[in-house]
Design an enzyme around this catalytic site. Structure first.
Site, PDB file in Angstrom:
ATOM      1  N   ASP A  81      33.147  39.512  31.762  1.00  0.00           N
ATOM      2  CA  ASP A  81      33.223  39.728  33.200  1.00  0.00           C
ATOM      3  C   ASP A  81      32.398  40.953  33.566  1.00  0.00           C
ATOM      4  O   ASP A  81      31.462  41.321  32.861  1.00  0.00           O
ATOM      5  CB  ASP A  81      34.694  39.883  33.615  1.00  0.00           C
ATOM      6  CG  ASP A  81      34.974  39.347  35.008  1.00  0.00           C
ATOM      7  OD1 ASP A  81      34.546  39.990  35.978  1.00  0.00           O
ATOM      8  OD2 ASP A  81      35.617  38.292  35.112  1.00  0.00           O
ATOM      9  N   HIS A 101      36.159  43.471  39.615  1.00  0.00           N
ATOM     10  CA  HIS A 101      36.555  42.096  39.329  1.00  0.00           C
ATOM     11  C   HIS A 101      37.121  41.936  37.920  1.00  0.00           C
ATOM     12  O   HIS A 101      38.218  41.395  37.719  1.00  0.00           O
ATOM     13  CB  HIS A 101      35.344  41.187  39.543  1.00  0.00           C
ATOM     14  CG  HIS A 101      35.627  39.722  39.473  1.00  0.00           C
ATOM     15  ND1 HIS A 101      35.604  39.019  38.292  1.00  0.00           N
ATOM     16  CD2 HIS A 101      35.905  38.816  40.437  1.00  0.00           C
ATOM     17  CE1 HIS A 101      35.857  37.742  38.536  1.00  0.00           C
ATOM     18  NE2 HIS A 101      36.051  37.590  39.832  1.00  0.00           N
ATOM     19  N   SER A 157      38.879  32.769  39.919  1.00  0.00           N
ATOM     20  CA  SER A 157      38.750  33.956  39.066  1.00  0.00           C
ATOM     21  C   SER A 157      40.109  34.534  38.712  1.00  0.00           C
ATOM     22  O   SER A 157      40.278  35.142  37.646  1.00  0.00           O
ATOM     23  CB  SER A 157      37.929  35.040  39.775  1.00  0.00           C
ATOM     24  OG  SER A 157      36.569  34.719  39.785  1.00  0.00           O
TER      25      SER A 157
END
Length: 576
Positions: free
Chosen positions: A79, A117, A354
């Site tokens: 990620d 994220h 996600s």
């Protein structure tokens, strides 16, 4: 005691009081646990203006209390990087187990204040439990490795094939991991070129990991159900972009994950497709009217509470809220103005597939603690056969002429229900762990190899009553299907500005129909062809017999001239 996911219908007052007491006890160990409806939902108030529906959660029930917490399992997170010193993650980070492709070091802590994220993803999987601060992971005792592959920029700036290979199996730090979480993907509108040799270059090494048992690769389906989509496609309700357009979502070793919201419905953004495996919980947007008025109703439905980058000048608390919306808060948790937690180390607005993917990765960690000898195929099978059928009245998408573009739930010939919105349903941790404890490994994989047909004369693509049709017989003794991969080629062309009118359907030897590519979706193409698509709708059906591919021009009137022809069809059936 949290009742079984299969029996959460009528609850006594005593049960509700017990649930509330259990939640209060858990909250003492993790103050923000009560807002994590994805772990336990009993209709509590959360970080939104609506409450989650009762029991729309991962079905963890008493697993954590019985120390089923992911101990001994390592989860890799490819990620945007993880803040490895975060107070709710540090204890679960494998020392020197991560890799930063940009700096060539073991520290993947983002230097860009916006790159939160990956940190949010890691917290969903394995935030430390019962440490007196913050949140709790789905697998709070699992260990984490981080692979930063997106550059020092906001979210995703590109991911090379070499970086994927490194993080998935080839890198030194990737050698010891049991689960690989991948909350990223391709969101374009074209069919990508992906040869049979390319498929093998991924699937071969992936299958050899974990001493031949295989890492469980968990990947987001995408957030493109309505994004950047013409009204005609939105109205058709087929989904703007199909998840199969990302070829990695079609790999046999990958479980592609859809998102469910706190009402037990498809999250508004969740990409659909026949290549889905199961669903996790991604929620909606987690806003509150008092902080951010004037938005669509689903913006005020719960999102996922998880870890943010450390500090008020970084992450969702800074960039997403202040820079993107010019606001100090969007709900009661975010920012240093919060009366709940003003550390800015946590966020309540993580969402998307996600977020759904790491909820599944966490459940896989619980399953592998229960039975470390499981192969990646075993894990896939267990999750599919124990998943819950959510939104049982999912509507079919129907064209104006009456053609069913995408059905709701379809029961296949082996008795399993499949949906192009949810795969086999929402993962159920307790049932999956129970199954894992007594599961006998699946027999050796049987692979039909790629079989193809290319007739001398291409077949005209007619209307739904007269589709182009090609057939291939598979006779290699696959008694039970696990997955099917396919491809086709045509000379059909379409104006990219209009909904693509061709429907692709795969029919099994047992007669089960799977919508592989629905008409009235979005596609940019000069000639309609697919190198590599997947359908997972045929689990446990026989693979032996005749497989049929149908292509129909849905808006085409009876008697009208065809605009294209089906030139070839190929198929690969995998099972045992």
């Amino acid at each position: 005691m949290h009742p079984s996911n299969r029996n959460r219908t009528i609850l006594s007052l005593a049960t509700l009081l017990a649930l509330s007491a259990g939640a209060a006890q858990a909250q003492q160990g993790d103050p923000l646990y009560r807002y994590q409806w994805h772990l336990m939902s009993y209709g509590q108030s959360v970080l939104a203006d609506t409450k989650p529906a009762f029991a729309v959660d991962l079905g963890i029930d008493d697993l954590h209390d019985y120390n089923v917490r992911g101990k001994g399992v390592v989860v890799g997170v490819l990620d945007s990087g993880v803040d490895i010193a975060h107070p709710d993650l540090a204890a679960n980070m494998v020392p020197d187990g991560s890799w930063n492709f940009d700096t060539q070091t073991h520290d993947t802590s983002p230097t860009n204040a916006s790159n939160a994220h990956g940190n949010a993803v890691a917290g969903i999987i394995a935030a430390v439990g019962w440490n007196g601060i913050g949140v709790r992971g789905v697998a709070p005792a699992a260990k984490l490795k981080s692979f930063n592959g997106f550059g020092d920029c906001f979210l995703f700036c590109g991911l090379s094939t070499g970086e994927i290979f490194y993080a998935w199996w080839d890198g030194a730090q990737a050698k010891r991991q049991d689960v690989s979480n991948n909350s990223w993907g391709y969101s374009g509108t074209t069919m990508q070129t992906f040869s049979e040799n390319s498929v093998a270059s991924y699937e071969g090494p992936m299958s050899q990991t974990r001493e031949g048992r295989g890492i469980s690769y968990v990947k987001s389906a995408g957030n493109d159900f309505i994004s950047d989509c013409p009204k005609a496609i939105v109205d058709a309700n087929v989904g703007c972009k199909q998840t199969g357009l990302d070829y990695r979502n079609n790999l046999f070793n990958v479980m592609t994950i859809a998102a469910v919201n706190a009402n037990g419905k498809r999250s508004s953004y969740s990409s659909p497709g026949s290549g889905l495996w199961v669903s996790g919980l991604g929620g909606e947007y987690g806003r509150q009217v008092k902080h951010q008025p004037g938005l669509a109703a689903n913006r005020y439905e719960p999102a996922i509470a998880t870890t943010d980058l450390v500090g008020c000048d970084r992450g969702y608390n800074n960039f997403v809220i202040k820079s993107s919306f010019n606001l100090n808060q969007v709900n009661d948790l975010d920012s240093n103005a919060s009366t709940i937690d003003n550390s800015c180390n946590y966020t309540g607005i993580m969402n998307g597939t996600s977020a759904a993917a790491p909820t599944v990765s966490g459940v896989v960690a619980l399953v592998l603690q229960a039975n470390p000898k499981l192969t990646y195929r075993d894990v896939k099978y267990i999750l599919a056969t124990t998943a819950r059928k959510v939104d049982p009245n999912q509507p079919a998408a129907v064209h104006a002429n009456g053609t069913v573009l995408v059905p709701g739930w379809t029961r296949n010939a082996a008795g399993h229900s499949f949906s192009n919105w949810f795969g086999y349903g929402l993962v159920d941790a307790t049932l999956a762990v129970e199954s894992a404890g007594k599961f006998k490994n699946l027999p050796a994989l049987v692979d039909s190899g790629w079989q193809r047909v290319q007739p001398d004369a291409a077949v005209a693509i007619g209307n739904p009553a007269a589709p182009a049709r090609l057939q291939i017989a598979i006779g290699n003794g696959i008694r039970k299907v696990e997955s099917v991969q396919l491809g086709w080629s045509t000379d059909y062309r379409n104006d990219a500005a209009t909904p693509f009118p061709v429907q692709v359907t795969l029919i099994s030897p047992s007669g089960t129909r799977s919508t592989v590519f629905p008409a009235m979706t979005r596609l940019s193409t000069s000639a309609f062809r697919a190198d590599f698509f997947a359908s997972n709708a045929f689990l446990d059906e026989t693979g032996q017999g005749t497989w049929t591919l149908e292509l129909a021009d849905v808006p085409l009137a009876a008697g009208a001239a065809s605009k294209g022809k089906l030139a070839s069809f190929k198929i690969r059936v995998l099972g045992h």
